[in-house]
Enzyme design. Structure first.
Site, PDB file in Angstrom:
ATOM      1  N   ARG A  92     138.993  62.136 100.189  1.00  0.00           N
ATOM      2  CA  ARG A  92     137.423  61.285 100.330  1.00  0.00           C
ATOM      3  C   ARG A  92     137.666  61.704 102.076  1.00  0.00           C
ATOM      4  NH1 ARG A  92     135.995  56.485 100.826  1.00  0.00           N
ATOM      5  NH2 ARG A  92     137.919  55.165 100.049  1.00  0.00           N
ATOM      6  N   TYR A 362     138.651  46.079 102.473  1.00  0.00           N
ATOM      7  CA  TYR A 362     139.001  47.667 102.709  1.00  0.00           C
ATOM      8  C   TYR A 362     137.670  48.620 103.564  1.00  0.00           C
ATOM      9  CZ  TYR A 362     139.624  50.417  98.623  1.00  0.00           C
ATOM     10  OH  TYR A 362     138.969  51.712  97.882  1.00  0.00           O
ATOM     11  N   GLU A 363     138.124  49.263 104.351  1.00  0.00           N
ATOM     12  CA  GLU A 363     136.597  49.892 105.137  1.00  0.00           C
ATOM     13  C   GLU A 363     136.339  49.206 105.706  1.00  0.00           C
ATOM     14  OE1 GLU A 363     135.973  53.422 103.936  1.00  0.00           O
ATOM     15  OE2 GLU A 363     137.828  53.867 102.204  1.00  0.00           O
ATOM     16  N   GLY A 364     136.536  48.229 106.515  1.00  0.00           N
ATOM     17  CA  GLY A 364     135.644  46.833 106.962  1.00  0.00           C
ATOM     18  C   GLY A 364     135.557  45.757 106.627  1.00  0.00           C
TER      19      GLY A 364
END
Ligand code: FAD
Length: 378
Positions: A92, A362-364
């Site tokens: 991904r 996660y991922e911000g």
């Protein structure tokens, strides 16, 4: 917003995944982590045979040249059954980075193996002292002739243990902030490269997360992705698309929460009638369905913008914040609707609540997404 082709893909994908993980999969307790891994390996094999692990990648690199929307469909469909979703396939984040910034040599060498399910990739930006403030990293990659020497510690790396390749962000020039960060593709097995133990997590327990240690790891300059100093820009660009992926992961969890709530509230009787006959239960279910629809439209719109090469950054952040909050609310209400049975592992729905939480982190985090949205408006 879906094309006919996207809808057909969704239908075929559902039926294929259903063979490995039937609808009632959610009712299994998540104690059997190894079983999850065996299952995700089987699913990966079936998907790779159809080139469905990375459907949006170009045909020459093992994909089908389909829309980005199809990777969102894959993520939601997988997460509906098993919340790490397609994270376990490890394509991904690394795929979009290589496709956009990699050299022909790097694409040729790595993408086909990733798309065929033969390799697993990981994305390593965070460090113990630098999470939301990712540019404050201290891992260094110092140039030494035709190589770079990598030193430092990364943490929270999804697939850190099971991956074959890791995208690592490191400082190549100190003292100039994010402009001094570069991106590298680092293969497992290099001398001085070690993984820590798997973290004992609240949710998404079917994927591993660990620290990575680099002690004078020698990386060839051919493994640098993009130019020196472009690393932070590369990370942010990959995270923009990744956030639509997390939103679709949240949609999968929210849909499972809604479906379980409907099923159980019709079956469970109290005071001589199904609990679904109570308006307070009906309103919970109505709110879940309404919020889920809104979250799905927001996520699809972000994917549509990306597919049509329009600016999607703020929409991706909106989709991530909103869908993750919807997943958290829906899974919490799902446990509430199951009463005491919702609180024990055997029923399986508490897992949805534990899995939903990560989508806000996660991922911000949700706070950082709001910073991104506000910046785009102000
Ligand atoms: C299971 C798991 C898997 C992960 N996978 C990966 C991965 O594969 N690769 C990777 O690189 N990282 C990964 N991460 C790391 C993840 O992206 C970070 O945890 C996340 O970005 C937050 O950083 P932090 O944990 O250091 O929290 P901090 O940045 O310390 O934040 C703590 C709190 O303060 C808030 N906060 C911070 N700054 C601000 C601000 N300016 N305004 C308002 N609030 C603020 C945050 O929102 C949060 O609530 C993973 C994390 C987990 C838990």
């Amino acid at each position: 917003m879906f094309s006919k082709d996207d809808l057909l893909f969704k239908k075929k994908l559902d039926s294929l995944i259903n063979k490995h993980l039937p609808e009632d999969w959610q009712e299994y307790p998540d104690e059997t982590l190894d079983n999850h891994w065996e299952l995700s390996k089987k699913i990966k094999k079936s998907l790779s045979e159809k080139k469905w692990i990375a459907p949006s990648w170009p045909i020459e690199y093992g994909g089908l040249d389909k829309s980005f929307t199809q990777s969102i469909i894959l993520s939601e469909t997988m997460s509906y059954r098993m919340a790490p979703g397609n994270d376990r396939f490890g394509v991904r984040m690394i795929g979009p980075t290589l496709l956009k910034y990699g050299t022909d040599f790097q694409k040729e060498k790595y993408l086909k193996r990733l798309a065929a399910g033969l390799n697993i990739g990981a994305f390593s930006l965070s460090e113990p002292q630098s999470g939301s403030d990712a540019s404050n990293m201290i891992t260094t990659a110092i140039k030494d002739g035709n190589n770079y020497i990598l030193n430092g510690t990364k943490n929270w790396v999804t697939n850190g243990i099971n991956s074959d390749l890791v995208l690592v962000f490191a400082v190549t020039k100190k003292g100039i902030g994010h402009k001094g960060i570069s991106c590298f593709i680092v293969e497992k097995g290099l001398s001085g490269f070690e993984c820590g133990k798997a973290e004992n997590k609240l949710g998404i327990r079917a994927s591993d997360t660990c620290e990575l240690y680099f002690d004078n790891v020698k990386i060839s300059k051919e493994n640098r992705i993009g130019q020196e100093g472009e690393g932070f820009k590369i990370a942010l660009s990959t995270l923009d698309g990744g956030r639509i992926g997390i939103a679709s992961q949240a949609l999968g969890i929210a849909t499972a929460s809604l479906n379980h709530s409907i099923k159980y509230s019709k079956e469970r009787e109290q005071f001589g009638k199904p609990i679904a006959n109570n308006q307070s239960i009906q309103f919970k279910i109505a709110d879940m369905a309404m919020e889920l629809e809104a979250a799905r439209l927001l996520t699809w719109k972000a994917a549509w913008l990306k597919d049509h090469h329009k600016n999607f950054s703020a929409l991706a952040s909106m989709a991530k914040v909103y869908a993750s909050e919807v997943a958290m609310r829906a899974s919490t209400q799902c446990v509430q609707i199951h009463g005491g049975y919702g609180y024990i592992r055997e029923t399986g729905v508490e897992r949805l609540m534990r899995d939903a939480k990560i989508t806000q982190i996660y991922e911000g985090t949700s706070e950082i997404q709001r910073v991104v949205i506000a910046r785009s408006l102000l």
